[in-house]
Design an enzyme around this catalytic site. Structure first.
Site, PDB file in Angstrom:
ATOM      1  CG  HIS A  67      -1.832   1.292   1.188  1.00  0.00           C
ATOM      2  ND1 HIS A  67      -2.520   1.654   0.554  1.00  0.00           N
ATOM      3  CD2 HIS A  67      -1.828   1.992   2.348  1.00  0.00           C
ATOM      4  CE1 HIS A  67      -2.807   3.282   0.885  1.00  0.00           C
ATOM      5  NE2 HIS A  67      -2.265   3.363   2.682  1.00  0.00           N
ATOM      6  CG  HIS A  92       0.376   6.856   4.425  1.00  0.00           C
ATOM      7  ND1 HIS A  92       0.941   6.511   3.621  1.00  0.00           N
ATOM      8  CD2 HIS A  92      -0.439   6.695   4.225  1.00  0.00           C
ATOM      9  CE1 HIS A  92      -0.343   5.493   2.914  1.00  0.00           C
ATOM     10  NE2 HIS A  92      -0.850   5.486   3.737  1.00  0.00           N
ATOM     11  CD  GLU A  96      -4.280   6.829  11.371  1.00  0.00           C
ATOM     12  OE1 GLU A  96      -3.881   7.206  10.608  1.00  0.00           O
ATOM     13  OE2 GLU A  96      -5.239   6.952  11.269  1.00  0.00           O
ATOM     14  CG  ASP A  97      -2.094   2.217  10.289  1.00  0.00           C
ATOM     15  OD1 ASP A  97      -3.019   2.846  11.327  1.00  0.00           O
ATOM     16  OD2 ASP A  97      -2.502   2.038   9.584  1.00  0.00           O
ATOM     17  CG  ASP A 278     -26.168  17.971 -26.594  1.00  0.00           C
ATOM     18  OD1 ASP A 278     -24.516  17.116 -25.868  1.00  0.00           O
ATOM     19  OD2 ASP A 278     -26.768  18.974 -25.991  1.00  0.00           O
TER      20      ASP A 278
HETATM   21 MN    MN Z   1      -2.755   4.631   3.824  1.00  0.00          MN
END
Ligand code: MN
Length: 749
Positions: A67, A92, A96-97, A278
């Site tokens: 990812h 990134h 956070e993870d 159109d």
């Molecule tokens: Mn991500």
């Protein structure tokens, strides 16, 4: 624990061949698309991310590192900004993870990369706790959190990859993410001019939200394209000839609308699919790399309109007047063979790159990349200016034009539950409390921001998490008026003060009437007004209110009424005499002192002067005189909140006054001191005051609540210089957050 340097070098890490290949491709793409590349930086970022995510898997079951690698690749190819952003894309999700801390990133990669990661982490948090009912707010929040626009750029790439790989998620989650993308990320991408990304995000969302219609549109588009291509071929023929004759290098092709914009047209105009196509649309992109790009666009326009009749009402010149997101192009519609209308866009390659890739494309056209950092700073400033000052747009056919006030004017804060509130800049916990609920405002006694106690005058910042502490015993403090910024808070506090004063005035009047009856005194309204003025109150209501709250002993009024027949005017007394006489209400900080005033340039001692209790002027203050109904003069500070009304509406009653030099006259002034509640605070405060400039303290009262210290000090000062010096000294006391002169003593009770 493995050492940081080993992680950065990727020592001991086994990289699967498939992943190694993706990394190699990424590095190659960096060299192709970026102005200059620190390859080591990108490799180190990969190593850290690879190590941090070593145990993580995506919903598809693949190793997680796929990812961030994909996000970095999308970033390089579609946004192509700089190598720091690529490293940020790789890292990134790390803070956070995974267990890796922001400090690690800061130590390893420096401040600016760490700030980008921090922004990305905060934005991630903002999303998990909100539904997108407040799409525009969340959008603004994102922008205000991103002090560095690269945060948003990386976020776009992240979102695009998530949308491309949505299939493995449960349906409910797919719907949520797709809706959020459509409501939030696509318009935001449009705002930055990332049109290609915007279109892809929209189409991917539509595929999730309305799979059947999406399929119908996509296959319809294929059929339409075949028909169009043969028509356009004929249309191009004479144009090509002329452009070649004139030595232009160019690309010319039929333009396809994306599935989502067709979908919107179907919905908006309520038309079936085949009626939407159109108009044929074509684009001419000029390849000549010289300065005359703009002129060339006009020359091509002139050639085309020689060959085909233009419809003047469809002409748009975004070359001379670019759109706020930097978009430039000439738009015209001409009548082709068989009477068909053909929409033509004319632009240079540079304009085209900007149209597709937005502001990031400008970077590619910067000539000097030697001093990358300061160039980057200049560029980021330029982006901000661009977004801050949108130029009026003439085109109305664009999705949405969000008027974003970036970085200024508004802030966004959270409740502990994650609810989002927007407030004006400089808003305080009190403003927030009143915004939540009037009752919360009324009983607000303290505030925690990001888990720590702060003064109620604390200025909130975007992203702050705020919690209000309430107490049933608490009621609004008139001082709050001085730092609140919202209309709601201000009017509620005023209302409360007024109500309270009205109640105490009623009580005061009752007390007075009983005493007056006993003493056999009957006063008219007018006479009462005169005594209020003698006792230095702005009006009868205020005088009664002071009696009601116990600040004025009813005997004082009684004494004034009885004594008035003999003594006349109490205000030419010496300061000491005054002090004795009015001691009981000095706490309310009325000024005392002889009238040390020059009125229209002359020294007067015979005019009844009062110092307005709404602003408590002291010598040195900028002042003016206001002739009141009883013929006395009331002195106001020019900065008084009542000054504009008086000066503008009653200018006939305003006189120019000045301070005359008078020695040994002391004036009462009040200070509000706020800070941390700590041992020894009170004694240090009183010592600092009394040791400096021989200042006498009239009264001091201290409130402490939840670690917050609020002191109200009434003191005698000779003039403004004296007061300012004192404020300076008090500010230097450890733990003091603020020292304010308070101006509305009549609000005290
Ligand atoms: Mn991500």
């Amino acid at each position: 624990m493995i050492e940081a340097s080993a992680i950065l070098k990727g020592r001991g890490q086994v990289v699967e061949p498939a992943i190694q290949k993706k990394l190699d491709n990424l590095i190659r793409a960096c060299h192709d698309h970026l102005p200059n590349v620190d390859e080591e930086l990108v490799r180190r970022a990969f190593n850290v991310s690879h190590w941090a995510h070593r145990n993580d898997r995506r919903a598809t079951g693949e190793p997680y590192i796929i990812h961030p690698l994909a996000v970095a690749s999308i970033f390089v190819e579609q946004i192509g900004f700089d190598d720091i952003s690529v490293a940020a894309a790789l890292l990134h999700d790390v803070v956070e993870d995974t267990d890796l801390s922001l400090e690690f990133v800061r130590d390893a990669f420096g401040e600016s990369l760490a700030n980008i990661i921090d922004g990305l982490t905060k934005i991630g948090g903002a999303f998990s706790s909100h539904d997108i009912g407040q799409a525009e707010n969340v959008q603004k929040l994102m922008l205000s959190m991103a002090t560095d626009v690269r945060v948003i750029f990386v976020k776009f790439a992240d979102r695009l990859h998530n949308m491309q790989t949505l299939d493995s998620l449960p349906r409910a989650k797919q719907l949520k993410i797709a809706t959020e993308t459509l409501d939030l990320f696509a318009p935001l991408a449009h705002r930055f001019g990332f049109f290609a990304i915007k279109r892809e995000l929209e189409d991917l969302s539509l595929r999730i939200l309305d799979p059947e219609l999406h399929e119908e549109i996509v296959s319809g588009l294929r059929d339409f394209q075949r028909e169009r291509d043969s028509y356009v071929e004929q249309f191009f023929e004479p144009i090509k000839e002329r452009l070649n004759e004139d030595g232009f290098e160019f690309e010319m092709y039929g333009r396809t609308k994306n599935a989502y914009s067709i979908y919107r047209k179907m919905k908006r105009q309520n038309k079936p699919l085949d009626e939407i196509y159109d108009i044929f649309a074509v684009r001419i992109v000029l390849q000549n790399k010289d300065e005359r790009g703009k002129e060339d666009c006009w020359r091509v326009y002139s050639i085309i309109t020689d060959l085909y009749r233009p419809l003047p009402e469809r002409f748009r010149d975004f070359v001379s007047l670019p759109k706020s997101n930097g978009y430039q192009s000439l738009h015209t519609t001409v009548v082709g063979h068989d009477g068909k209308r053909v929409e033509v866009q004319i632009r240079t390659q540079e304009m085209h790159d900007i149209a597709e890739r937005g502001v990031a494309a400008h970077w590619k056209y910067k000539e000097d990349v030697s001093d990358t950092d300061s160039e980057m700073d200049k560029f980021l400033t330029w982006v901000r200016d661009l977004l801050d000052n949108p130029r009026p747009e003439r085109a109305t056919d664009f999705v949405q034009d969000f008027r974003l006030n970036l970085y200024d004017e508004e802030i966004y804060v959270f409740t502990p539950k994650g609810d989002l509130f927007s407030l004006p800049t400089a808003a305080t916990p009190i403003d927030f409390a009143y915004l939540v609920h009037t009752e919360v405002g009324y009983h607000c006694i303290g505030a925690k921001v990001n888990g720590k106690m702060v003064p109620l005058s604390y200025k909130l910042k975007s992203g702050d998490q705020i919690e209000i502490i309430t107490s049933k015993k608490q009621s609004p403090n008139p001082d709050w008026i001085k730092f609140v910024v919202t209309q709601k808070a201000r009017s509620r506090i005023r209302h409360f003060i007024k109500e309270k004063r009205r109640r105490s005035a009623k009580l005061g009047q009752d007390i007075w009437e009983k005493r007056a009856k006993k003493a056999g005194i009957v006063l008219t309204e007018h006479e009462l007004g005169r005594y209020a003025s003698i006792l230095r109150f702005p009006n009868v209501l205020q005088m009664f209110s002071e009696i009601g709250t116990g600040h004025l002993d009813v005997k004082e009024l009684l004494g004034a009424v009885k004594g008035s027949t003999t003594s006349g005017d109490a205000h030419t007394d010496e300061p000491d005499g005054l002090r004795t006489q009015f001691e009981t209400f000095l706490d309310t900080a009325h000024s005392s002192g002889t009238p040390a005033l020059m009125i229209d340039g002359e020294l007067h001692t015979d005019i009844l002067t009062q110092y307005a209790p709404c602003c408590n002027p002291i010598p040195g203050d900028d002042v003016f005189g206001y002739i009141n109904r009883t013929g006395g003069i009331k002195i106001h500070r020019v900065s008084c909140q009542n000054a504009p009304d008086l000066l503008l509406l009653h200018s006939d009653k305003v006189v120019k006054v000045d301070w005359s030099r008078q020695k040994d006259v002391r004036f009462v002034s009040g200070l509000r001191v706020m800070g941390e509640d700590r041992v020894g605070m009170v004694s240090e405060l009183t010592t600092v005051i009394s040791k400096n400039l021989k200042t006498n303290i009239r009264s001091i009262s201290i409130d402490t609540e939840d670690g917050i210290f609020v002191g109200t000090v009434v003191l005698y000062v000779s003039d403004l210089t004296h007061l300012k010096r004192l404020i300076d000294r008090i500010k230097r006391i450890e733990g003091i957050h603020g020292v304010y002169r308070f101006e509305q003593s009549q609000d005290e009770s």
